[in-house]
Design a protein around this motif. Structure first.
Motif, PDB file in Angstrom:
ATOM      1  N   LEU A   1      28.423  29.887  58.509  1.00 46.14           N
ATOM      2  CA  LEU A   1      28.249  28.784  57.622  1.00 46.14           C
ATOM      3  C   LEU A   1      29.534  28.520  56.897  1.00 46.14           C
ATOM      4  CD1 LEU A   1      24.726  29.628  56.015  1.00 46.14           C
ATOM      5  CD2 LEU A   1      25.271  27.559  57.451  1.00 46.14           C
ATOM      6  N   SER A   2      30.373  29.416  56.534  1.00 47.37           N
ATOM      7  CA  SER A   2      31.694  29.394  55.894  1.00 47.37           C
ATOM      8  C   SER A   2      32.396  30.545  56.170  1.00 47.37           C
ATOM      9  CB  SER A   2      31.659  29.060  54.497  1.00 47.37           C
ATOM     10  OG  SER A   2      30.982  30.353  53.681  1.00 47.37           O
ATOM     11  N   GLU A   3      33.797  30.528  56.083  1.00 50.79           N
ATOM     12  CA  GLU A   3      34.677  31.643  56.532  1.00 50.79           C
ATOM     13  C   GLU A   3      35.531  31.890  55.394  1.00 50.79           C
ATOM     14  OE1 GLU A   3      35.788  31.922  60.589  1.00 50.79           O
ATOM     15  OE2 GLU A   3      33.712  31.227  61.373  1.00 50.79           O
ATOM     16  N   VAL A   4      35.484  31.705  54.196  1.00 47.24           N
ATOM     17  CA  VAL A   4      36.476  31.790  53.166  1.00 47.24           C
ATOM     18  C   VAL A   4      37.488  32.742  53.344  1.00 47.24           C
ATOM     19  CG1 VAL A   4      37.008  31.723  50.456  1.00 47.24           C
ATOM     20  CG2 VAL A   4      34.552  30.653  51.733  1.00 47.24           C
ATOM     21  N   ASN A   5      37.182  33.928  53.547  1.00 45.51           N
ATOM     22  CA  ASN A   5      38.101  35.151  53.630  1.00 45.51           C
ATOM     23  C   ASN A   5      37.975  36.079  54.874  1.00 45.51           C
ATOM     24  OD1 ASN A   5      39.043  34.848  50.821  1.00 45.51           O
ATOM     25  ND2 ASN A   5      37.115  35.889  50.252  1.00 45.51           N
ATOM     26  N   THR A   6      37.459  35.350  55.864  1.00 47.42           N
ATOM     27  CA  THR A   6      37.108  36.002  57.121  1.00 47.42           C
ATOM     28  C   THR A   6      38.493  36.020  58.064  1.00 47.42           C
ATOM     29  OG1 THR A   6      34.766  35.318  57.391  1.00 47.42           O
ATOM     30  CG2 THR A   6      35.715  35.782  59.124  1.00 47.42           C
ATOM     31  N   LEU A   7      38.736  37.382  58.521  1.00 49.59           N
ATOM     32  CA  LEU A   7      39.765  37.555  59.309  1.00 49.59           C
ATOM     33  C   LEU A   7      39.248  37.479  60.776  1.00 49.59           C
ATOM     34  CD1 LEU A   7      42.710  38.366  59.928  1.00 49.59           C
ATOM     35  CD2 LEU A   7      41.942  40.641  59.864  1.00 49.59           C
ATOM     36  N   GLY A   8      37.995  38.039  61.097  1.00 48.53           N
ATOM     37  CA  GLY A   8      37.517  38.165  62.467  1.00 48.53           C
ATOM     38  C   GLY A   8      36.094  38.836  62.523  1.00 48.53           C
ATOM     39  N   PHE A   9      35.790  39.285  63.716  1.00 49.95           N
ATOM     40  CA  PHE A   9      34.405  39.876  63.883  1.00 49.95           C
ATOM     41  C   PHE A   9      34.356  40.794  64.968  1.00 49.95           C
ATOM     42  CE2 PHE A   9      34.002  35.237  63.013  1.00 49.95           C
ATOM     43  CZ  PHE A   9      33.128  35.317  61.965  1.00 49.95           C
ATOM     44  N   ASN A  10      33.633  41.803  64.779  1.00 50.35           N
ATOM     45  CA  ASN A  10      33.384  42.757  65.827  1.00 50.35           C
ATOM     46  C   ASN A  10      31.900  42.714  66.439  1.00 50.35           C
ATOM     47  OD1 ASN A  10      35.833  44.357  65.894  1.00 50.35           O
ATOM     48  ND2 ASN A  10      35.466  45.182  63.933  1.00 50.35           N
ATOM     49  N   LEU A  11      31.621  43.142  67.309  1.00 48.68           N
ATOM     50  CA  LEU A  11      30.241  43.169  67.974  1.00 48.68           C
ATOM     51  C   LEU A  11      29.974  44.498  68.522  1.00 48.68           C
ATOM     52  CD1 LEU A  11      30.348  39.959  70.257  1.00 48.68           C
ATOM     53  CD2 LEU A  11      28.845  40.327  68.125  1.00 48.68           C
ATOM     54  N   TYR A  12      28.678  45.291  68.055  1.00 51.29           N
ATOM     55  CA  TYR A  12      28.445  46.407  68.644  1.00 51.29           C
ATOM     56  C   TYR A  12      27.159  46.190  69.140  1.00 51.29           C
ATOM     57  CZ  TYR A  12      31.582  48.164  65.078  1.00 51.29           C
ATOM     58  OH  TYR A  12      32.819  48.415  64.332  1.00 51.29           O
ATOM     59  N   ARG A  13      26.771  47.260  70.442  1.00 52.19           N
ATOM     60  CA  ARG A  13      25.515  47.319  71.210  1.00 52.19           C
ATOM     61  C   ARG A  13      24.970  48.862  71.015  1.00 52.19           C
ATOM     62  NH1 ARG A  13      28.221  46.667  75.874  1.00 52.19           N
ATOM     63  NH2 ARG A  13      28.619  48.801  76.087  1.00 52.19           N
ATOM     64  N   SER A  14      23.608  48.725  71.365  1.00 51.99           N
ATOM     65  CA  SER A  14      23.055  49.912  71.606  1.00 51.99           C
ATOM     66  C   SER A  14      21.769  49.806  72.474  1.00 51.99           C
ATOM     67  CB  SER A  14      22.738  50.502  70.161  1.00 51.99           C
ATOM     68  OG  SER A  14      21.543  49.751  69.542  1.00 51.99           O
TER      69      SER A  14
ATOM     70  N   ILE B   1      34.837  40.890  59.484  1.00 55.83           N
ATOM     71  CA  ILE B   1      36.064  41.671  58.986  1.00 55.83           C
ATOM     72  C   ILE B   1      36.827  40.607  57.807  1.00 55.83           C
ATOM     73  CG2 ILE B   1      37.979  43.078  59.131  1.00 55.83           C
ATOM     74  CD1 ILE B   1      35.319  44.319  60.181  1.00 55.83           C
ATOM     75  N   GLU B   2      36.754  40.892  56.742  1.00 54.23           N
ATOM     76  CA  GLU B   2      37.508  39.979  55.875  1.00 54.23           C
ATOM     77  C   GLU B   2      38.945  40.398  55.655  1.00 54.23           C
ATOM     78  OE1 GLU B   2      35.564  39.725  52.101  1.00 54.23           O
ATOM     79  OE2 GLU B   2      33.577  39.039  52.859  1.00 54.23           O
ATOM     80  N   ILE B   3      39.719  39.504  55.285  1.00 60.22           N
ATOM     81  CA  ILE B   3      41.269  39.630  55.170  1.00 60.22           C
ATOM     82  C   ILE B   3      41.652  40.928  54.368  1.00 60.22           C
ATOM     83  CG2 ILE B   3      43.219  38.723  54.278  1.00 60.22           C
ATOM     84  CD1 ILE B   3      41.955  35.851  54.693  1.00 60.22           C
ATOM     85  N   ASP B   4      40.961  41.393  53.347  1.00 63.63           N
ATOM     86  CA  ASP B   4      41.210  42.560  52.734  1.00 63.63           C
ATOM     87  C   ASP B   4      40.537  43.861  53.349  1.00 63.63           C
ATOM     88  OD1 ASP B   4      38.506  42.615  52.124  1.00 63.63           O
ATOM     89  OD2 ASP B   4      38.574  42.312  50.127  1.00 63.63           O
ATOM     90  N   GLY B   5      39.877  43.868  54.466  1.00 65.97           N
ATOM     91  CA  GLY B   5      39.459  45.016  55.300  1.00 65.97           C
ATOM     92  C   GLY B   5      37.893  45.063  55.053  1.00 65.97           C
ATOM     93  N   THR B   6      37.235  44.496  53.980  1.00 65.78           N
ATOM     94  CA  THR B   6      35.931  44.692  53.922  1.00 65.78           C
ATOM     95  C   THR B   6      34.974  44.268  55.108  1.00 65.78           C
ATOM     96  OG1 THR B   6      36.272  44.180  51.452  1.00 65.78           O
ATOM     97  CG2 THR B   6      34.039  43.959  52.398  1.00 65.78           C
ATOM     98  N   ALA B   7      34.222  45.164  55.365  1.00 72.57           N
ATOM     99  CA  ALA B   7      33.365  44.883  56.531  1.00 72.57           C
ATOM    100  C   ALA B   7      31.825  44.567  56.051  1.00 72.57           C
ATOM    101  CB  ALA B   7      33.516  46.074  57.462  1.00 72.57           C
ATOM    102  N   THR B   8      31.291  43.580  56.801  1.00 73.38           N
ATOM    103  CA  THR B   8      30.038  43.128  56.437  1.00 73.38           C
ATOM    104  C   THR B   8      29.111  43.085  57.717  1.00 73.38           C
ATOM    105  OG1 THR B   8      30.645  41.975  54.484  1.00 73.38           O
ATOM    106  CG2 THR B   8      28.249  41.710  55.086  1.00 73.38           C
TER     107      THR B   8
END
Length: 94
Positions: free
Chosen positions: A19-32, A79-86
């Motif tokens: 919807l928005s990416e104000v502080n977004t650096l990028g993304f990771n994908l995980y599988r199980s 992953i946000e610019i400050d390293g925070t992961a959600t």
């Protein structure tokens, strides 16, 4: 906004929309293999945001996981610019 995965001939095609990416650096994908199994990082490098930092806009993304799976669970991590992961929920590819 949206997160889905579908099995295709080449592997599993994962799609998501933000919807928005104000502080977004990028993304990771995980599988199980199951919801309780250990999650494995799918992408070898961070999937960079398609938008400039500070953007109030959203974007569409697509990633092909070449894993040969009859069924797999996927998680999306922002992953946000400050390293925070959600981490965002999960989706099932069948």
């Amino acid at each position: 906004k949206d997160f889905s995965a579908a099995i295709v001939d080449e592997g599993v095609l994962i799609n998501w929309e933000t919807l928005s990416e104000v502080n977004t650096l990028g993304f990771n994908l995980y599988r199980s293999e199951t919801l309780e199994a250990e999650k494995v990082l799918v992408n070898p490098e961070l999937i960079l945001s398609n938008l400039a930092p500070g953007s109030l806009d959203g974007a569409l993304y697509e990633y092909l996981d070449t894993a040969n799976a009859a069924e797999a669970y996927y998680w999306l991590e922002e992953i946000e610019i400050d390293g925070t992961a959600t981490s965002y929920g999960w989706t099932l590819a069948r």
